[in-house]
Scaffold this active site. Structure first.
Site, PDB file in Angstrom:
ATOM      1  N   GLY A 155     105.317  63.551 -20.280  1.00  0.00           N
ATOM      2  CA  GLY A 155     106.768  63.541 -20.353  1.00  0.00           C
ATOM      3  C   GLY A 155     107.396  64.288 -19.196  1.00  0.00           C
ATOM      4  O   GLY A 155     106.894  64.268 -18.064  1.00  0.00           O
ATOM      5  N   SER A 156     108.468  64.979 -19.481  1.00  0.00           N
ATOM      6  CA  SER A 156     109.245  65.614 -18.408  1.00  0.00           C
ATOM      7  C   SER A 156     108.587  66.835 -17.785  1.00  0.00           C
ATOM      8  O   SER A 156     109.073  67.356 -16.783  1.00  0.00           O
ATOM      9  CB  SER A 156     110.632  65.991 -18.939  1.00  0.00           C
ATOM     10  OG  SER A 156     111.374  64.820 -19.251  1.00  0.00           O
ATOM     11  N   THR A 157     107.468  67.324 -18.356  1.00  0.00           N
ATOM     12  CA  THR A 157     106.745  68.405 -17.681  1.00  0.00           C
ATOM     13  C   THR A 157     106.153  67.907 -16.363  1.00  0.00           C
ATOM     14  O   THR A 157     105.742  68.708 -15.518  1.00  0.00           O
ATOM     15  CB  THR A 157     105.611  68.956 -18.568  1.00  0.00           C
ATOM     16  OG1 THR A 157     104.656  67.924 -18.828  1.00  0.00           O
ATOM     17  CG2 THR A 157     106.162  69.471 -19.897  1.00  0.00           C
ATOM     18  N   PHE A 158     106.136  66.588 -16.192  1.00  0.00           N
ATOM     19  CA  PHE A 158     105.615  65.939 -14.979  1.00  0.00           C
ATOM     20  C   PHE A 158     106.617  65.985 -13.831  1.00  0.00           C
ATOM     21  O   PHE A 158     106.265  65.749 -12.672  1.00  0.00           O
ATOM     22  CB  PHE A 158     105.298  64.477 -15.331  1.00  0.00           C
ATOM     23  CG  PHE A 158     104.408  63.744 -14.361  1.00  0.00           C
ATOM     24  CD1 PHE A 158     103.070  64.041 -14.236  1.00  0.00           C
ATOM     25  CD2 PHE A 158     104.925  62.720 -13.587  1.00  0.00           C
ATOM     26  CE1 PHE A 158     102.244  63.333 -13.365  1.00  0.00           C
ATOM     27  CE2 PHE A 158     104.113  62.000 -12.707  1.00  0.00           C
ATOM     28  CZ  PHE A 158     102.766  62.314 -12.604  1.00  0.00           C
ATOM     29  N   LYS A 159     107.867  66.302 -14.135  1.00  0.00           N
ATOM     30  CA  LYS A 159     108.939  66.163 -13.138  1.00  0.00           C
ATOM     31  C   LYS A 159     108.844  67.169 -11.994  1.00  0.00           C
ATOM     32  O   LYS A 159     109.315  66.878 -10.885  1.00  0.00           O
ATOM     33  CB  LYS A 159     110.303  66.257 -13.825  1.00  0.00           C
ATOM     34  CG  LYS A 159     110.615  65.035 -14.692  1.00  0.00           C
ATOM     35  CD  LYS A 159     111.917  65.185 -15.475  1.00  0.00           C
ATOM     36  CE  LYS A 159     112.207  63.934 -16.294  1.00  0.00           C
ATOM     37  NZ  LYS A 159     113.379  64.091 -17.177  1.00  0.00           N
TER      38      LYS A 159
END
Length: 636
Positions: free
Chosen positions: A322-326
């Site tokens: 999810g957004s921890t990848f951003k």
């Protein structure tokens, strides 16, 4: 006259017969003497050896298994006395009746009876067969009191593996169990009755070191192989004590904190040296149950449990990040010349690619966003835009540098590598060309992208370290006798990340937690000097239909548990001088900010509290080579 001649002839015949008989006796005696001489003198040494081999038997003694300790020397896996009751077939006139009487004192199941019967058929009549192990002291006392009425029954004492932290440590330590046919490799130790070996976790990885070396005893036996008396004994050498990087107190805290959820995992690392301080996965299991022997019902309940308690989710659970990848997409974008402040994107809630719409998580949008603001608000539209500009291969290259897409090398069996897709990966694995829309989905940590909680913790540690290639480890060293040996702390190479780019990402992660408009503001650490920075993540496990979007997307709490989103959070602390990195995944937790963020906050607060208490690690040599050292210094 004729009678005289007859007598003379008769005497001559008798004389010749006597002479012949005498010669035959002499010949036989000579043969016997010669044979005795041959056997006693010429072949005497050979037959003496054979006779000794028949009389003296050399038998192995199992060594005591080495302990497993935490970083402070606290035993995590130890040994304790194991009282067991055994039966000798040749001393038991009526086996069924004896077992019936014994069954009135201790539980003997049908499975136990079948095993006893099988073992009796395999072993000779005088060899003891185990009836029951791990007896309580009261059970031992009750059997001893009636031992006269139980022919062939006796109490034997050995040792068994003890796990004082139970399920808290199960996924790290693993367990020991009986040797199976496939484990046999010629080592005579493995053939000893009741011998157990490591089957998973640290117990398996360090099994050879933990086993130690066998002792021996010489016993006098009779022609039937029955032991008469012990002549000589030489005790074996205990296994090495393996010293881990884990903090038992923190591990227990993490496990208990995760128990508020149905299925979750968390990893805490020391950024400076890669030490894994805690690694939790729930639900868990009791490692002692494998040592005692699982019933078929117990085994079935474990392997058929839909929550997969035997899986170490921290290292083998694969999730869309999810957004921890951003953060890594942001770094890849800046490396390609996209400015953190100069490049802005307007978010109105969705963007178009051909006929397809790609939505932001926030209905109605965030407005105009730069890179730092996109992290603070976790705006999907910003990452759709920059990912189209740089492409999937640039994103994948950055992800690989930060530890995703391959095992990170933790010294624990079972680690999985996850998936970081590229154009070539899709061609090779799916046989189809890469689509631009898949780049957009990958940029927010969805689609084909999969990672483990351990990888997300490593990614966070590498970011917080200033771009060092931090590698996690679980073993600090070992103790053998009076020697304490430390494994060397590796020097981490530089990943070549631009410090200014890292500063922009740090600022964004700070805003996520410590700005009132950040997605994880409620999870912030309030203690001055202990503040954390981090990033929320929520990954979908279902596809949201157009009809649902038009009617209003269902809230996670209104959905069945298995249809709720996964909740993620990664963070480090203290924010201004990073030392600890943490990653948390709560399966179907619904919201990274509401569920995973508070868990990570509590964990990072606890690890700093324990550090402030100035707990000192178990002292080890700074030198990796074994040497005598009775006054060990602190680990570098």
């Amino acid at each position: 006259m004729s009678m005289i001649n007859e007598d003379q002839d008769r005497h001559k015949v008798f004389g010749r017969r006597a002479l012949m008989l005498g010669c035959a006796k002499i010949a036989l005696l000579s043969t016997l003497v010669g044979r005795l001489y041959y056997l006693q003198v010429i072949e005497g040494e050979k037959y003496k050896t054979l006779a000794e081999d028949n009389r003296i038997s050399l038998r192995l003694l199992p060594p005591e298994r080495g302990k497993i300790l935490d970083r402070f020397g606290t035993p995590l896996a130890d040994n304790r006395d194991n009282y067991r009751v055994v039966i000798v077939r040749e001393q038991t006139p009526d086996i069924a009746e004896t077992l019936r009487r014994l069954g009135q004192l201790i539980p003997i199941t049908g499975s136990d009876r079948r095993r006893i019967e099988r073992d009796m058929k395999r072993k000779r009549a005088f060899v003891p067969v185990t009836v029951k192990e791990n007896l309580s002291w009261s059970q031992v006392a009750s059997i001893e009191a009636l031992i006269g009425d139980l022919p062939g029954i006796s109490i034997d004492r050995g040792n068994t593996r003890d796990y004082p932290y139970g399920a808290d440590m199960a996924h790290v330590l693993g367990y020991v169990a009986s040797v199976s046919e496939k484990d046999l490799n010629g080592d005579p130790l493995l053939e000893l009755p009741g011998f157990r070996i490591g089957k998973n976790g640290i117990e398996k990885l360090h099994d050879d070191a933990l086993r130690g070396s066998a002792g021996t005893k010489e016993v006098e036996i009779n022609a039937y192989g029955r032991e008469i008396r012990e002549l000589r004994r030489q005790e074996g050498t205990s296994g090495k004590e393996i010293i881990l990087t884990l903090d038992a107190g923190l591990q227990t805290f993490v496990h208990q904190r995760l128990l508020s959820e149905q299925s979750a995992a968390a990893v805490v690392m020391d950024i400076e040296n890669g030490d894994v301080l805690a690694l939790g996965s729930i639900p868990s299991f009791d490692p002692a149950a494998f040592n005692l022997g699982l019933s078929s019902k117990q085994w079935s309940s474990l392997i058929n449990n839909p929550m997969f308690p035997l899986t170490n989710k921290a290292i083998a659970g694969l999730y869309a990040p999810g957004s921890t990848f951003k953060m890594l997409v942001a770094l890849a974008a800046m490396e390609e010349g996209i400015g953190a402040h100069s490049h802005t994107v307007y978010c109105n809630g969705f963007t178009r690619l051909g006929n397809a719409r790609f939505h932001c998580w926030k209905r109605g949008g965030h407005g105009r966003m730069n890179l730092i603001e996109s992290l603070q608000h976790s705006c999907d539209i910003y990452y759709y835009d920059v990912s189209r500009r740089i492409g999937i291969n640039k994103i994948a290259a950055m992800a690989n540098r930060l530890g995703l897409g391959q095992p990170v090398g933790l010294d624990l069996p079972g680690e999985k590598g996850g998936v970081i897709p590229t154009r070539a990966w899709k061609e090779a694995n799916i046989g189809e060309p890469w689509q631009v829309g898949e780049t957009l989905i990958a940029s927010i940590g969805q689609g084909y992208v999969l990672a483990t909680p351990l990888q997300l913790a490593v990614m966070t540690a590498r970011l917080a370290s200033g771009g060092k290639k931090v590698v996690p480890r679980l073993a600090r060293g070992y103790r053998e006798g009076n020697r304490r040996v430390a494994y060397p702390v590796p020097e981490f190479e530089d990943l070549g990340l631009n410090p200014e780019h890292l500063r922009m990402v740090f600022q964004g992660m700070d805003e996520v937690v410590n700005n009132p408009r950040g997605t994880a503001y409620r999870a912030r650490i309030r203690e001055e000097g202990w503040e954390m920075a981090g990033k929320t993540g929520t990954s979908q496990v279902r596809r949201i239909t157009l009809a649902e979007r038009q009617a209003g997307v269902f809230r996670n709490e209104d959905l069945p548990w298995r249809r709720r989103d996964h909740a993620l959070f990664v963070g480090f602390a203290p924010m201004h001088k990073p030392r600890y990195a943490c990653a948390v995944i709560v399966e179907h937790g619904g919201s990274g900010s509401k569920v995973a963020g508070p868990i990570c906050s509590d964990i990072l607060r606890e690890v700093q509290r324990r550090r402030s208490a100035e707990l000192q690690p178990f002292p080890l040599n700074e030198d990796a080579s074994p040497r005598e050292d009775d006054n060990d210094g602190e680990e570098a």
